[in-house]
Every structure is written in C-alpha cells, then in structure tokens.
Enzyme design. Structure first.
Site, PDB file in Angstrom:
ATOM      1  N   ASP A 102       0.837  -1.194   0.000  1.00 50.00           N
ATOM      2  CA  ASP A 102       0.000   0.000   0.000  1.00 50.00           C
ATOM      3  C   ASP A 102       0.878   1.253   0.000  1.00 50.00           C
ATOM      4  O   ASP A 102       1.942   1.253  -0.628  1.00 50.00           O
ATOM      5  CB  ASP A 102      -0.937  -0.030   1.210  1.00 50.00           C
ATOM      6  CG  ASP A 102      -2.291   0.600   0.930  1.00 50.00           C
ATOM      7  OD1 ASP A 102      -2.327   1.821   0.720  1.00 50.00           O
ATOM      8  OD2 ASP A 102      -3.298  -0.117   0.920  1.00 50.00           O
ATOM      9  N   HIS A 142      -3.741   5.872   3.417  1.00 45.46           N
ATOM     10  CA  HIS A 142      -4.415   4.664   2.962  1.00 45.46           C
ATOM     11  C   HIS A 142      -3.764   3.401   3.519  1.00 45.46           C
ATOM     12  O   HIS A 142      -4.449   2.474   3.984  1.00 45.46           O
ATOM     13  CB  HIS A 142      -4.413   4.636   1.427  1.00 45.46           C
ATOM     14  CG  HIS A 142      -5.335   3.636   0.816  1.00 45.46           C
ATOM     15  ND1 HIS A 142      -4.941   2.366   0.504  1.00 45.46           N
ATOM     16  CD2 HIS A 142      -6.639   3.710   0.446  1.00 45.46           C
ATOM     17  CE1 HIS A 142      -5.950   1.698  -0.047  1.00 45.46           C
ATOM     18  NE2 HIS A 142      -6.995   2.495  -0.088  1.00 45.46           N
ATOM     19  N   SER A 145     -11.245  -1.250  -0.629  1.00 45.54           N
ATOM     20  CA  SER A 145     -10.008  -1.130   0.137  1.00 45.54           C
ATOM     21  C   SER A 145     -10.255  -1.401   1.609  1.00 45.54           C
ATOM     22  O   SER A 145      -9.370  -1.878   2.319  1.00 45.54           O
ATOM     23  CB  SER A 145      -9.442   0.297   0.011  1.00 45.54           C
ATOM     24  OG  SER A 145      -8.815   0.492  -1.219  1.00 45.54           O
TER      25      SER A 145
END
Length: 745
Positions: free
Chosen positions: A118, A196, A535
């Site tokens: 990520d 994220h 996600s």
C-alpha cells in the site's frame, strides 16, 4: 517504456546465476550485458524469476518472442481501492468477547505475520503499539528500512517496513515529470503521507486502541481482525499529484521481498481499473507465487460498480472481496420550513446551532455570471456566486463525484451548510464523508422533496442537526453500489468476487501527515478516520485469514479460502436475501459466496482444497500452452486433455455456457468431526441439477470424497440471462454452501 518478463522458477541455491541469466537474455537484444545492467530496474530472482527494464516498443516486442519468456507487459499503475464491524461480524457482542469467538479460539492471531502492499505506514499510530504483543517470530527475515531524514521505527507489532519506487521513478521519466518538494521527500521513506496504507493495515492487524472516534463519532475500541498479529508494511504506491498509483515493477519487487521475509497473509487494497489476463499484470503473477509458498493473498474487488463485469481480479488463487454495509450509520437530519424532516448521512466536524433555521438556496439559483445552471446545481468549482450563497444552506446535486470537493466549494462561497441531494442515477447511496462544513447527504427521493420545496416557497428555510451515531440499523448488510461486480470477464467459469465484507464508513487508524479529506486546504489532522471502499473490506478478510492461519497452520491458502466462502451468508439481519443500497435484490455477482461469518469459518466441516498442480491444470484449461505452464512449475507438468473448467475444485460453481447437459465434478476434504453429509440443492430458474451421490460419509480428518453435479437446461423457463442457485452439504451441524451461477448459451 517499463516492461516486465518472467520465466522459469529459479533455484533458490543459485540466485546470482539467475541474475546473470537476466543480463545475458536482455544483453542479447540490447548489444551487451553492460547495457542490460543499465536498463534493468529490478531483477526478481527468488520466487518470480523476471525482470523490469527500460525498453522501447520494438525491443519489448522482440523479447516477448523468446521461448523462455512467458509474458512482457507495461509497467502499469494500479489504483488504491479505499469499529463496529467486528461486533457486526459477531467476534464481540457490545464490547464483550464471547468464549466461542474466533478471537479467543485463535488467540487474536498471535505469531501470524500480515503484510500490506500500500502507501506505507504511520508507525506512531497507537494501532501499531506493541503493548501486549509477543516476540517477533523466528521465521521473520524482513527489515525495517530507514531513510536519513524520516526514520520509521519498528517494534514487536510493526516488525517490517520497506519501500519500492524504481517503477514509479521510471514512470516519471517517461512523462518528463518532476516532483514537488513535498513529493520528493516522500520518495525514499516507508512513512505513509497519504493515510491509505495505515488505514488498511490497521483494519487487518491493528492493536486494541480505546477511545477511537472520528470527530467524536463512533466512539469505541478500534482493533484489527488479527489484533495480536505482527504486521509489515510494503510501500509500493506513490503520489503523482494527489492521484496515488502503484506500479507493477514495484508491486512485483514487494511480492518477492514479502515471500522471502516470511509473511503468512498478504493484503492488497490496490488493483486495476479493468480486468486483465492472468499473466499480464503484477498482482496476479505475484499472488500466484505467494500462494505457491503457502501465503494467503487477499485482494479488493474494485470500486467500479454497480456496472457488471467490473471486478478486476479474476485469479482463482486470490481471495477477492466486495464491500457491504454494517448496521451502523452516521446520520444528520434536515428540517425544512414546511415541517418535513429528512434523514441524511455525514461525518462533518462542524454543526449548526441547534434548531436555528437558515435561508435555503439551490445551486442553480446561486450561479455565477456566465455559468450554466447545471454546473451551478452540481456546485462545480467557480460556478457559485458568493453574494447569493453567503449565510445560507446550499442545496447541491450529487452524481458519483467527490462530495468533499463540493463541500469545499460551498464553504468557499460562504455557505453555512450544504444539503447534498442524489441525482436519479445515484439513487439511495448516501456517504458519511468528513466535510469541512455542516453537510447532510440525502437520497434522490428526499432530494426531490427539497427541490420541490425550494421551487414552491417564496422564503425557503431549513436547519440541520449535528452528526449522530446510530447502531442496529436494518437491513444490513447492503451491498455498496460502488463495489465492483461480476461476471468474471477473463474466465467466466470462476465466480468473482469471492466474498463480501464490511466496507462502508469503517473507522480505522490514519496518518497524521494527511488531511482527512485529501483537500490541500484542509488543515485538520486525525488519528482515526472513517472511509468506504473495497479497500476497506479487503483487510477485514485479511485479518480473518490470519486468525484461520493461527488456528489451522497446516491448511493451504485454498482451504482457508474455502472455509471463508462456504460458511458465508447471503441474507441480511432481517433474514431476507441481500439487497443493494437501492433496496433491490442482489446476486452472487455482487457478494460472491455471501457476507463473511468468521466464527463459522473456523469450523467449516468440509473444504474444497486446491494444489499448485490444480492451478496449473486450470491454466491449461484456460488456454495457456504446456510450454508456458511449465515455466510456473518447479517440476514438469503435463496438461491433462480430460481436464476442463468444470473439474476445477473451486468453492463456487459457475457454468457460463449451458446448451446441453454438463457434468461438474468437485472434491471435498473433511476437516471436522467424522460424519455423513447430505446434499441440498436450490436449482437456478430454468435449470435442473442432480447431485451424485446425494450423501457423503467421512470417517476421518483429511479424508476426501468426490461427487458430480449434473446440470441440465430445461425446455421451459429457459433464460438468456444469468440465473442463480446454490448447493449445500450438511451433517446437521455444518453447512457447506456453494453459490451456483448458470447462463444458457
């Protein structure tokens, strides 16, 4: 041009000779080994056996013809596919963890290592505190990669952090791009400047953190699916000016590293915008080698729904996850001057004074000069006249665009609040976004009421309440409209997605370097954030896979996947068939086998297992020739002429071209108590299904039994569309359920 090739598996005892072979292969096309060394960005030598190099189109085309090269493809970019959920999944009940919870049975995932590909990690987050975490497993071979100016410190919880950026740098060169100072400072660090990666990894394996909330909402204890697992961050995603992408070259390098490092589960909340052939993109290739090494690879389905055929991951060796809601909402209420009250969603950090009415105006009535009324209605940048907006609640129309940016435009124009009304295409999807001003996001039907009131009143007024956390919402789960749907356009005989999990308004850890809204004007910083996307659902399943790996260390990735799929449920908390946010009935193309039930998955009774030879047979049946398939095997593999997709031992059943009778074969392995299982079938409309034999008796753990499913089209009720049913095996205690998907030819 960045290109990749991959070929036979290297011998682990002679990695240097593999690197030399890469130089020799590439040098034969470029003129010398030295030119090859200059062109190569990554040489994958341990597990994948391939390379990334800077080539022009002609060179790449020639290399693709070499008999030892399986594929050559561009260094494409992947997109980021972005805590009541564990209570909703029954791992806890109102903060109390039952003795029968998989958390207790699996020791909260201790000794398991979860890797995350990520945007990196914010190591100071309390979700990565090592309080109560055991010693680092002896098998761990990874590192904590530092940079000079921005150190990332690891501990017993966060045991590894690495970054991979050569593919990204090569992309920038092709675009003649230059990095801003802030982006340049993020290029050589594992630190997460986006948020994220921190968010997704904390969902998969974050430690217990009390008092987690978002602007005071959703207060509770945050934790990951495997809260006592060790975690490792692999940073592969980089910021081309606010639109992060993750390049194939870096993804493959991270797969190579993570396999050697010793991870047990890999979580990937990243992916393509569209489906791609198995060996034409990095995640499928990397995941194949991960599964080959006993690692469970979990991917997000994508956020391109609700259109059909949008699920990007078609690989049978990955566990692909769709997104659905939980029974919690963050709500605000709108009161109109005509005494109508409407329910909306929001996570605004600000609230209007209680019960105070404000003038109400629509975007079209507040348009700036020389701007279309439609652009103003959608509150596009520069479309609003501040003189007509200041001090009022502004009504904007929402159409699958970033509502955060619309809120920013309303605030810049001087609005005290905003009502965000869906247009007809957006229907009933409502977001709880972290707006910079008071906002209530409402449905299309409620939006019509607001617009009718605006158009019929000489002095329209409204007020909005602050945000309220509501739990026990029914029905739930609902499938999120954004979640990518099947059918699988690369291989229709494999149903995708495989499963669905919580993916809407989920609270988890965040980076203190990033604003919660991605707006450069937003100066707020938070420790936790609520986001939606596949996600978000993907790491829920990664965490559960970690628990199953703790409980059953001898299970293969396919067995873990089967346990998760066959114990899932396709009904909501009203015990009705699962719906979407528009309250229309959904299909397995949205939720796969159903909504995950972790406590059931730890004791599935039976599993559909698969070996690497099964995956190689699958590739043969898909159309890869024996020479190419051999390059992925450690030993010679002969493609069976009798093997078809109907024989592939997948936990779901898909027959995409039914014109006459088809025999589907499957094999079940007993992983529970011995017993006799009986078959129960709900046949799809226009299809008859017979199971032979109708019962299977298992006398010991590990015993395997085959059965056949005869699928026939009926003369009456035959449909050209996909139709759905299911097969269920049960001994009275266990319920092993497989969705059935059929389309008449």
């Amino acid at each position: 041009m960045g290109a990749h090739s991959h070929g036979p598996n290297p011998s682990p005892v002679d990695l240097e000779s593999v690197t030399t072979s890469h130089y020799t292969l590439l040098g034969s096309y470029l003129g010398s080994d030295e030119k090859a060394k200059d062109a190569i960005l990554y040489s994958y030598t341990r597990h994948i056996n391939g390379l990334t190099a800077i080539l022009d189109d002609a060179e790449a085309a020639e290399i693709a013809k070499h008999p030892d090269v399986v594929s050559v493809f561009l260094n494409n970019g992947k997109k980021l596919h972005t805590t009541r959920s564990w209570d909703f999944l029954r791992l806890e009940r109102n903060g109390v963890i039952p003795s029968k919870s998989i958390w207790n049975k699996a020791r909260y995932g201790e000794d398991i290592i979860i890797g995350n590909l990520d945007t990196g990690i914010w190591p100071e987050s309390m979700s990565f505190s090592d309080e109560g975490i055991g010693h680092v497993p002896l098998k761990w071979q990874g590192i904590c990669q530092h940079c000079v100016k921005d150190k990332v410190h690891c501990n017993r919880k966060l045991i590894g952090a690495r970054y991979f950026n050569k593919g990204y740098a090569a992309y920038l060169k092709t675009k003649n791009s230059t990095l801003s100072p802030i982006h340049n400072s993020t290029l050589f660090t594992t630190r997460d400047y986006v948020g994220h990666g921190t968010y997704t990894l904390s969902i998969a394996g974050g430690n217990f953190v009390r008092g987690a909330n978002v602007f005071g909402n959703g207060n509770g204890t945050a934790k990951g699916g495997s809260p006592k697992a060790h975690v490792a961050a692999y940073k592969v995603c980089w910021p081309p000016v606010g639109n992060e992408e993750c390049y194939d070259a870096d993804i493959l390098a991270a797969f190579e590293a993570s396999i050697s490092d010793g991870v047990d589960v890999l979580s990937l909340s990243i992916g393509n915008d569209k489906p791609m052939e198995f060996f034409k993109e990095a995640i499928s290739i990397g995941a194949f080698h991960a599964v080959k090494n006993g690692i469970v690879a979990v991917t997000s389905a994508g956020n391109s729904g609700p259109d059909p055929g949008t699920v990007w991951d078609s690989s049978p060796w990955t566990l692909t996850v769709g997104a659905s809601t939980i029974d919690r909402e963050f709500t605000t209420y709108v009161a109109l001057g005509n005494k109508k009250h409407l329910k909306g969603g929001s996570l605004s950090s600000k609230a209007l004074p209680s019960n105070k009415f404000y003038p109400l105006t629509g975007g079209a009535n507040a348009k700036a000069a020389k701007v279309s009324a439609l652009d103003a209605l959608y509150c596009k940048p520069g479309a609003l006249d501040p003189k007509k907006v200041k001090g009022k609640i502004l009504v904007c129309l929402w159409k699958e665009m970033t509502s955060i940016e619309m809120g920013e435009q309303a605030a810049l124009a001087g609005a005290v609040g905003m009502i965000l009304a869906n247009d007809i295409e957006s229907g009933n999807r409502v977001n709880a976004d972290l707006h910079v001003l008071p906002v209530s996001h409402i449905t299309y039907n409620d939006g019509k009421l607001v617009l009718d009131y605006l158009n019929s009143s000489k002095n329209p007024m409204a007020y909005m309440t602050g945000v309220k956390t509501e739990v026990g919402v029914r029905p739930a789960p609902l499938m999120a409209s954004f979640s990518s749907r099947g059918p699988n356009t690369i291989e229709p005989a494999i149903l995708k997605p495989d499963i669905t999990a919580p993916g809407v308004d989920i609270i988890a850890a965040y980076s203190k370097a990033a604003p919660p809204t991605y707006l450069t004007s937003d100066t707020r910083r938070v420790s936790f954030i609520a986001q939606s996307g596949t996600s978000t659902s993907c790491p829920h399943v990664s965490g559960i896979a970690g628990l199953l790996k703790t409980l059953h260390p001898d299970w293969s990735p396919a067995a873990i996947k089967s346990a998760i799929m066959t114990t899932a449920r396709a009904r909501d908390n009203n015990m009705e068939p699962m719906l979407n946010s528009s309250m229309k009935r959904e299909t397995p193309f949205a939720y796969g086998a159903g909504h995950i039930r972790p406590n059931r998955a730890m004791d599935p009774g039976l599993v559909y297992d698969l070996t690497i030879d099964d995956y190689l047979d699958f590739l043969c049946a898909h159309g890869y020739n024996q020479t190419l398939v051999r390059k992925f095997s450690d030993k010679p593999h002969k493609c069976s002429k009798s093997f078809t997709m109907a024989n592939f031992n997948y936990p779901s059943i898909a027959v995409p071209n039914l014109s006459k009778s088809v025999i589907v074969t499957r094999k079940l392995k007993n992983v529970g108590t011995p017993g006799t299982y009986k078959a129960y079938v709900k046949a799809p409309i226009g299809v008859s299904i017979y199971v032979k034999p109708k019962s299977l008796k298992f006398d010991r753990i590990g015993e395997e039994k085959r059965f056949k499913i005869v699928v026939k089209p009926k003369a009456v009720g035959k449909s050209k569309d996909y139709v759905f049913g299911h097969l269920k095996w049960s001994d009275g205690k266990h319920f092993v359920r497989s969705p059935i998907v059929v389309k008449h030819k």
